[in-house]
Structures are given as C-alpha cells and as structure tokens.
Design an enzyme around this catalytic site. Structure first.
Site, short mmCIF file in Angstrom:
data_model
loop_
_atom_site.label_atom_id
_atom_site.label_comp_id
_atom_site.label_asym_id
_atom_site.label_seq_id
_atom_site.Cartn_x
_atom_site.Cartn_y
_atom_site.Cartn_z
N ASN A 90 0.88 -1.17 0.00
CA ASN A 90 0.00 0.00 0.00
C ASN A 90 0.91 1.22 0.00
OD1 ASN A 90 -1.85 2.02 0.39
ND2 ASN A 90 -2.14 1.61 2.58
N LYS A 107 0.17 4.26 -0.28
CA LYS A 107 -0.43 5.47 0.31
C LYS A 107 -0.22 6.66 -0.64
CE LYS A 107 0.68 3.47 4.76
NZ LYS A 107 0.34 3.55 6.16
N HIS A 128 -9.38 1.20 4.46
CA HIS A 128 -8.11 1.38 5.18
C HIS A 128 -8.34 2.34 6.35
CE1 HIS A 128 -3.99 2.52 6.07
NE2 HIS A 128 -3.64 1.39 5.46
N GLU A 133 -6.68 4.69 7.49
CA GLU A 133 -6.41 6.11 7.21
C GLU A 133 -7.62 6.75 6.54
OE1 GLU A 133 -2.67 5.53 5.24
OE2 GLU A 133 -1.78 4.96 7.15
N GLU A 174 -5.65 -5.11 10.27
CA GLU A 174 -4.66 -4.06 10.48
C GLU A 174 -4.96 -3.31 11.79
OE1 GLU A 174 -2.52 -2.95 6.67
OE2 GLU A 174 -4.20 -1.59 6.85
N GLY A 223 2.13 2.25 10.50
CA GLY A 223 3.05 3.38 10.34
C GLY A 223 3.71 3.82 11.64
N SER A 227 3.11 -2.24 10.20
CA SER A 227 4.57 -2.24 10.36
C SER A 227 5.19 -3.60 10.08
CB SER A 227 4.96 -1.73 11.75
OG SER A 227 4.48 -0.41 11.95
C1 PEP Z 1 -0.76 0.03 5.68
O1 PEP Z 1 -0.68 1.13 5.16
O2 PEP Z 1 -1.72 -0.71 5.42
C2 PEP Z 1 0.28 -0.40 6.60
C3 PEP Z 1 0.19 -1.57 7.17
O3 PEP Z 1 1.31 0.49 6.80
P1 PEP Z 1 2.70 0.18 7.54
O4 PEP Z 1 3.20 -1.13 7.00
O5 PEP Z 1 3.57 1.33 7.18
O6 PEP Z 1 2.40 0.10 8.99
#
Ligand code: PEP
Length: 255
Positions: A13, A15, A98, A100, A170, A176, A216
């Site tokens: 992803n 972003k 997501h 975000e 998630e 992040g 992460s």
């Molecule tokens: C994501 O954007 O779905 C995500 C898991 O980000 P990150 O791996 O940076 O935590």
C-alpha cells in the site's frame, strides 16, 4: 482448504507516495526481485500512478491495485474515482476501508460496505481492511470490533463473491508506527475474523479466504508473522516503498 492451499498474498500500500516517474522506477526495480515468488504480489498505488505502474509491471508477476474507490458508477462526486473506472483500465484489486480512510476521511462501516459492493459489482477483488484502535485493544474489545467491522462490510456479499474478498487485519496502533502486533496477536485476530466468515457463510468459505496481517510488517518481522496458521500474507505500507525490503517479505511468504 488450509493455510497451505489458500492463496498467500503480499500487497503493498503505497499510500500518498511516488510520482508517476518514481512509480515506474520502483515497479521496474521490484519486478526482477519478486519474479520467483510463490505467492501473489500486488502493488496498490495512487490513482495517478496506476497507468504507468501497469505498464512497468507488464510481463512481470506484479499486479497493480488501487487504494480506494467510490460506490457510484459515475456522477457529481468531485475528486472521486469509481470502481467501474478502475475496471475499465484493467485494474484487478482495490483496497477498501483502510484505517487512514476511516480516520482522516470520514469513512464508516456503512460507506465501506457500499464501496465493497460497488467494487464487487464492477468485477474487482477487494482488500478489505479492519482493525482496532489502541484504546479499543486496551478496553478489551478488539474481537467485538473486528467482528462488527467485518460483518457490516460484508453485508450483501454472497458466498460466491467471497472468492473476490481478501481481508487485511490491520490494528490501527501498528500502522506506520513501527509497533507490530506480536505474531500470536495477529494470528488470534485473523482467526477471529475467519470464525466470523464461517458464521456468515460456511467453514469452506472461511478456510478459503485469504486473511492478511498489516501493521509495520517488514523484512525483520515478516517471517514470524507469516508463519502463523491464520496469517495468509501481508498488507505492507512503509516497507513496500523499498524494493529490497518488499522482495524479502515476498520471499518469506513464498516458503
Ligand atoms: C498500511 O498502510 O496498510 C500499513 C500496514 O502500513 P505500515 O506497514 O507502514 O504500517
């Protein structure tokens, strides 16, 4: 069907990162590194990068996805992109729900469900994100929360259509932040989500559904997370922007 027979999917992803030129460069760098993958490899990229990423991925095993879509086919929705538009340009995958989008853009379980429906109607495969906030984990309501998000998002989705639903667990506190759920925490919640699917559909559908972990995940922790019986891949943010790190995760998923 079990972990060994379900589809393992590693999806990036990106972003709001990478200009078209940068996207082309990153896909071109990744392609040779993931060519021997024994799992599905997807890069979900910003709308403006879709066309160039598709071109750069041609002839490789990298599939290109989008990061969101609207629920209407067309109309007065300034700034939005429809699932039909994505399908028309040959896109197969779209991330929906997501955290975000939920946190910063007012996305709710109801609008997530509408977007899921639209994406399925357009013929896309959905990567549906669910996960709890830090406070919700501390309150001990992770299971209820993830169960409810999954149930509402899947309203009106048939058992047949579940073959085009991938779920990404998630935990919001891990996205992040550099904090990762432990492999056991990831496995537990992915298992809870699988149970919900069994309740809504059947054990067969639940056993066939790919459930990823995201939060992460990187080249240092992926091996342990991916070894868990209910973790069928990863949705990767930060580490998907670095070709070698992403390729390393793909390598662990291919074992
Ligand atoms: C994501 O954007 O779905 C995500 C898991 O980000 P990150 O791996 O940076 O935590």
């Amino acid at each position: 069907m079990n972990k060994a027979t379900r589809k393992t999917i590693i999806a990036g992803n990106w972003k709001m990162n990478k200009t078209p030129d940068e996207a082309k460069a990153l896909i071109s760098e990744m392609a040779p590194l993931v060519k021997d993958a024994d799992c599905d490899v997807i890069a979900c990229v910003p709308f403006v990068d879709l066309a160039v990423a598709q071109q750069a991925a041609e002839g490789s095993n990298i599939k290109i996805g989008a990061e969101n879509c609207h629920w209407e086919v067309s109309g007065a929705y300034t700034g939005e992109i429809s699932a039909t538009m994505l399908k028309a340009m040959g896109i197969e995958y779209v991330i929906i729900g997501h955290s975000e989008r939920r946190q910063y853009f007012g996305e709710t379980d109801v609008t997530v469900n509408k977007r899921v429906r639209a994406a399925l109607d357009a013929g896309l495969t959905v990567i549906l994100c669910v996960g709890e906030l830090k406070e919700e984990r501390e309150q001990g309501i992770t299971a209820e929360l993830c169960r409810m998000q999954t149930k509402v998002a899947l309203q009106g989705v048939t058992a047949e259509e579940m073959s085009r639903i991938v779920i990404a667990y998630e935990p919001v506190w891990a996205i992040g932040t550099g904090l990762t759920a432990t492999a056991d925490q990831a496995d537990e919640v992915c298992g809870i989500i699988r149970d919900v699917i069994a309740e809504l559909y059947s054990t067969e559908v639940a056993e066939a559904t790919t459930i990823q972990y995201g939060g992460s995940m990187n080249d240092a922790n992926a091996e342990e997370l991916l070894s868990k019986v209910n973790v069928d891949g990863g949705l990767i943010g930060g580490a998907s922007l670095v070709a070698e790190k992403f390729a390393k995760i793909v390598e662990f998923a291919s074992k």
